[in-house]
Design a protein around this motif. Structure first.
Motif, PDB file in Angstrom:
ATOM      1  N   GLU A 432       0.843  -1.195   0.000  1.00  0.00           N
ATOM      2  CA  GLU A 432       0.000   0.000   0.000  1.00  0.00           C
ATOM      3  C   GLU A 432       0.875   1.242   0.000  1.00  0.00           C
ATOM      4  O   GLU A 432       1.679   1.463   0.900  1.00  0.00           O
ATOM      5  N   CYS A 433       0.703   2.050  -1.028  1.00  0.00           N
ATOM      6  CA  CYS A 433       1.486   3.267  -1.189  1.00  0.00           C
ATOM      7  C   CYS A 433       0.930   3.994  -2.396  1.00  0.00           C
ATOM      8  O   CYS A 433      -0.081   3.596  -2.958  1.00  0.00           O
ATOM      9  N   GLY A 434       1.605   5.058  -2.825  1.00  0.00           N
ATOM     10  CA  GLY A 434       1.196   5.758  -4.038  1.00  0.00           C
ATOM     11  C   GLY A 434      -0.173   6.393  -3.938  1.00  0.00           C
ATOM     12  O   GLY A 434      -0.878   6.551  -4.939  1.00  0.00           O
ATOM     13  N   ALA A 435      -0.558   6.782  -2.709  1.00  0.00           N
ATOM     14  CA  ALA A 435      -1.878   7.387  -2.521  1.00  0.00           C
ATOM     15  C   ALA A 435      -1.930   8.776  -3.147  1.00  0.00           C
ATOM     16  O   ALA A 435      -0.924   9.473  -3.267  1.00  0.00           O
ATOM     17  N   GLY A 436      -3.121   9.194  -3.518  1.00  0.00           N
ATOM     18  CA  GLY A 436      -3.314  10.517  -4.072  1.00  0.00           C
ATOM     19  C   GLY A 436      -4.757  10.705  -4.498  1.00  0.00           C
ATOM     20  O   GLY A 436      -5.571   9.777  -4.431  1.00  0.00           O
ATOM     21  N   PRO A 521      -4.543  12.911  -1.277  1.00  0.00           N
ATOM     22  CA  PRO A 521      -5.388  11.723  -1.148  1.00  0.00           C
ATOM     23  C   PRO A 521      -6.782  12.035  -0.591  1.00  0.00           C
ATOM     24  O   PRO A 521      -7.753  11.340  -0.912  1.00  0.00           O
ATOM     25  N   LYS A 522      -6.892  13.076   0.247  1.00  0.00           N
ATOM     26  CA  LYS A 522      -8.186  13.402   0.850  1.00  0.00           C
ATOM     27  C   LYS A 522      -9.211  13.843  -0.190  1.00  0.00           C
ATOM     28  O   LYS A 522     -10.414  13.867   0.075  1.00  0.00           O
ATOM     29  N   LYS A 523      -8.738  14.201  -1.380  1.00  0.00           N
ATOM     30  CA  LYS A 523      -9.640  14.662  -2.435  1.00  0.00           C
ATOM     31  C   LYS A 523     -10.112  13.523  -3.354  1.00  0.00           C
ATOM     32  O   LYS A 523     -10.836  13.763  -4.308  1.00  0.00           O
ATOM     33  N   ARG A 524      -9.695  12.300  -3.054  1.00  0.00           N
ATOM     34  CA  ARG A 524     -10.094  11.195  -3.937  1.00  0.00           C
ATOM     35  C   ARG A 524     -11.598  10.988  -3.885  1.00  0.00           C
ATOM     36  O   ARG A 524     -12.228  11.034  -2.812  1.00  0.00           O
ATOM     37  N   ASN A 525     -12.175  10.726  -5.034  1.00  0.00           N
ATOM     38  CA  ASN A 525     -13.609  10.477  -5.137  1.00  0.00           C
ATOM     39  C   ASN A 525     -14.022   9.327  -4.235  1.00  0.00           C
ATOM     40  O   ASN A 525     -13.395   8.272  -4.231  1.00  0.00           O
ATOM     41  N   ARG A 526     -15.087   9.518  -3.429  1.00  0.00           N
ATOM     42  CA  ARG A 526     -15.474   8.512  -2.448  1.00  0.00           C
ATOM     43  C   ARG A 526     -15.941   7.209  -3.102  1.00  0.00           C
ATOM     44  O   ARG A 526     -15.655   6.115  -2.607  1.00  0.00           O
ATOM     45  N   ASP A 532     -11.811   0.865  -4.855  1.00  0.00           N
ATOM     46  CA  ASP A 532     -10.439   0.449  -4.545  1.00  0.00           C
ATOM     47  C   ASP A 532     -10.425  -0.605  -3.446  1.00  0.00           C
ATOM     48  O   ASP A 532      -9.700  -1.610  -3.521  1.00  0.00           O
ATOM     49  N   ILE A 533     -11.229  -0.362  -2.399  1.00  0.00           N
ATOM     50  CA  ILE A 533     -11.282  -1.310  -1.283  1.00  0.00           C
ATOM     51  C   ILE A 533     -11.898  -2.620  -1.739  1.00  0.00           C
ATOM     52  O   ILE A 533     -11.385  -3.719  -1.449  1.00  0.00           O
ATOM     53  N   ARG A 534     -12.981  -2.540  -2.479  1.00  0.00           N
ATOM     54  CA  ARG A 534     -13.677  -3.743  -2.949  1.00  0.00           C
ATOM     55  C   ARG A 534     -12.775  -4.569  -3.870  1.00  0.00           C
ATOM     56  O   ARG A 534     -12.798  -5.811  -3.834  1.00  0.00           O
ATOM     57  N   ASN A 535     -11.968  -3.906  -4.677  1.00  0.00           N
ATOM     58  CA  ASN A 535     -11.092  -4.613  -5.622  1.00  0.00           C
ATOM     59  C   ASN A 535      -9.766  -5.040  -5.007  1.00  0.00           C
ATOM     60  O   ASN A 535      -8.945  -5.676  -5.675  1.00  0.00           O
ATOM     61  N   LYS A 540      -9.075  -1.314   4.168  1.00  0.00           N
ATOM     62  CA  LYS A 540      -9.907  -0.335   4.858  1.00  0.00           C
ATOM     63  C   LYS A 540      -9.064   0.518   5.808  1.00  0.00           C
ATOM     64  O   LYS A 540      -9.272   1.727   5.923  1.00  0.00           O
ATOM     65  N   ASP A 541      -8.125  -0.133   6.500  1.00  0.00           N
ATOM     66  CA  ASP A 541      -7.280   0.601   7.446  1.00  0.00           C
ATOM     67  C   ASP A 541      -6.479   1.683   6.734  1.00  0.00           C
ATOM     68  O   ASP A 541      -6.344   2.809   7.240  1.00  0.00           O
TER      69      ASP A 541
END
Length: 549
Positions: A432-436, A521-526, A532-535, A540-541
């Motif tokens: 897990e990395c590369g968030a945005g 990352p806080k601006k990512r579409n909900r 992302d989580i489902r796939n 979730k953490d």
């Protein structure tokens, strides 16, 4: 200048591209080695009579820009007056038009029509083994080019369209895999002959004078496209210094002046005793790839596309190696240079380019005795990885680097039959990395299980310490590396190795980097975050901690 109507010009241009593609497919359908017919580690092109790139087929982007330089070296060495119909020339030597390293073998053939030299057909392909101290002919511990294999210094291999047997014998007997070498060689020769016939048919249909005029017009069109792309950049000088895995620093300077692009690399480190050196021509390829990423239309790439590009190097540096410097792992220096240039523009011209990607060829070479046939095998694999996100969207997952463009991974079934290894896993990198706002793409995890004792691993990975860089508040990616899993032993980590001993039952685990993110990352579409989580792209953490989900 002969006037040509637009329709005729387009027909000739399209015919050149079609001929380049047909030559490419000829090699893919007839070559002996999986790295050529499956991975497509090759390229084809047509040049003008003077050696300017006229058209290119599919294949590795960095290779395409190598072929015109080979033709120019051949012309300079032999003289146009001594080049005859039926000649074919070959080189693999970076100091004699080979541009890259000794494994990449280039063939070029002059094309005559009405007793006049009108063009050249050319191709390049990676041969599995061309002698040298190590099987596979790539050794991270080589100290000069003599340890890397046989040098073929821009010589004639066919005359009157017949092979020069003594030259063929020398080349064939300097390989651990002569059958594969001969199969690949004849595939490349067949492609040259096919391209020659197509160009002769085209020049006969339209006339030699009109054909040559169309080539000149096409080069001018390529130049105009490149100048327009550079005009869209703000004028100025952009500089960047970036630390590398080995604690060295790569410094670049890019100047944009109206339609002209100047890249100054004179602050490069001195050439090294090992094989990470790059010829000046190879350096030009890395710079040209940057320019083409700005142009964005590879179909119109030709010699004119680079007329507004100036590259300044310092002889004796890693970007302008002097003989007899080793060059076998040149590709990691080339991709590192391209990545630093890319970052230099991306950070200072918002929205121009995506964030950092895994940016390594991740060359993985396995060899040993095939468990079924008993013959020597050598697997040479570039690996896929994660690309950086951009202002337009998420990064691509499991895609080859910019340098390897149109290549494919070798299917597990082919690897298991031809190479004698078991492919136990091919998966996306779960780290897990590369968030945005837009997240980086995923790298891969591949497990090769060794089936024969006394096998070996040679590898060349960069971005193994310094991860891909985020943009505009995006997070960095992960790193490239190999882990060796041995029964009842702790895993070991590797990035640059030469002939590391392996035994039956050992597993070589390839792990390539996830790309970097773009934006907060806080601006990512909900809704996208939920997907992302489902796939399984993120947990979730991680979504709670980093994305504020």
């Amino acid at each position: 200048m002969m006037k040509i109507d637009a329709i005729t010009q387009e027909i000739i241009q399209s015919s050149l591209r079609a001929t380049s593609e047909e030559m490419f497919l000829m090699i893919a359908k007839t070559a002996m080695s999986p790295i050529i017919y499956e991975v497509l580690d090759m390229a084809t092109a047509i040049t003008t009579a003077e050696g300017e790139l006229a058209s290119a087929g599919s294949g590795i982007p960095a290779f395409v820009g190598a072929l015109d330089k080979t033709v120019q070296v051949i012309i300079g060495k032999f003289g146009l007056e001594n080049i005859k119909d039926g000649d074919i020339y070959v080189t693999n030597d970076p100091y004699f038009g080979g541009v890259t390293h000794l494994n990449d073998v280039i063939f070029v053939k002059p094309v005559f029509a009405e007793q006049q030299l009108i063009a050249w057909t050319a191709n390049i392909a990676h041969w599995n083994d061309v002698s040298g101290k190590s099987a596979g002919s790539m050794s991270p511990d080589a100290v000069d080019i003599y340890q890397e294999g046989i040098r073929i210094p821009a010589i004639k291999i066919f005359q009157d369209d017949q092979p020069i047997d003594s030259v063929l014998d020398i080349i064939t007997h300097n390989s651990r895999m002569p059958d594969f070498l001969q199969g690949d060689l004849w595939a490349q020769i067949a492609a040259l002959r096919l391209g020659t016939r197509r160009l002769q048919e085209l020049s006969k249909k339209f006339g030699v004078a009109l054909f040559l005029a169309a080539l000149d017009n096409y080069l001018d069109f390529g130049e105009a496209k490149a100048r327009t792309a550079v005009c869209n950049l703000p004028d100025g000088t952009y500089q960047l210094t970036e630390p590398q895995d080995d604690n060295s620093q790569l410094a670049v300077s890019i100047s944009v002046n109206n339609e002209h692009l100047t890249i100054d690399l004179t602050q490069a480190p001195a050439q090294v005793p090992g094989p990470l050196n790059l010829s000046r021509d190879g350096t030009l390829l890395a710079c040209r790839m940057l320019l083409l990423s700005l142009v964005g239309d590879r179909d119109v790439t030709n010699g004119g596309s680079f007329r507004n590009l100036e590259v300044i190097t310092r002889p004796g540096s890693i970007y302008d190696v002097e003989a007899p410097g080793a060059c076998g792992i040149y590709f990691e220096t080339m991709i590192r240079l391209n990545d630093v240039l890319w970052r230099c523009l991306a950070e200072q011209i918002p929205g121009a380019l995506p964030a950092g990607n895994f940016a390594s060829i991740c060359a993985t070479i396995l060899g040993g005795q095939h468990p079924d046939s008993g013959q020597h095998y050598s697997i040479v694999e570039p690996e896929m990885g994660g690309w950086g996100a951009s202002a337009m969207g998420d990064g691509a997952s499991a895609v080859f680097s910019a340098m390897h463009g149109d290549t494919f991974n070798c299917p597990a079934e082919i690897a298991e039959v031809r190479y004698g290894v078991a492919v136990d896993q091919v998966a996306l990198n779960p780290e897990e990395c590369g968030a945005g706002e837009y997240r980086g793409g995923k790298g891969i995890v591949v497990d090769y299980r060794i089936k024969s004792n006394d096998s070996f691993l040679t590898c060349a990975y960069t971005r193994s310490v310094v991860p891909p860089w985020g943009l505009n508040g995006g997070f960095d990616g992960t790193t490239n590396r190999i882990e060796i899993l041995r029964p009842q032993q702790a895993p070991t980590r590797h990035a640059m190795e030469s002939e590391l001993s392996l035994q039956a039952g050992d597993t070589v685990r390839v792990i390539t980097a996830n790309g970097a993110g773009y934006g907060d990352p806080k601006k990512r579409n909900r809704k996208t975050l939920q997907d992302d989580i489902r796939n399984g792209y993120i947990s979730k953490d991680y979504a709670i901690e980093v994305y504020g989900w």
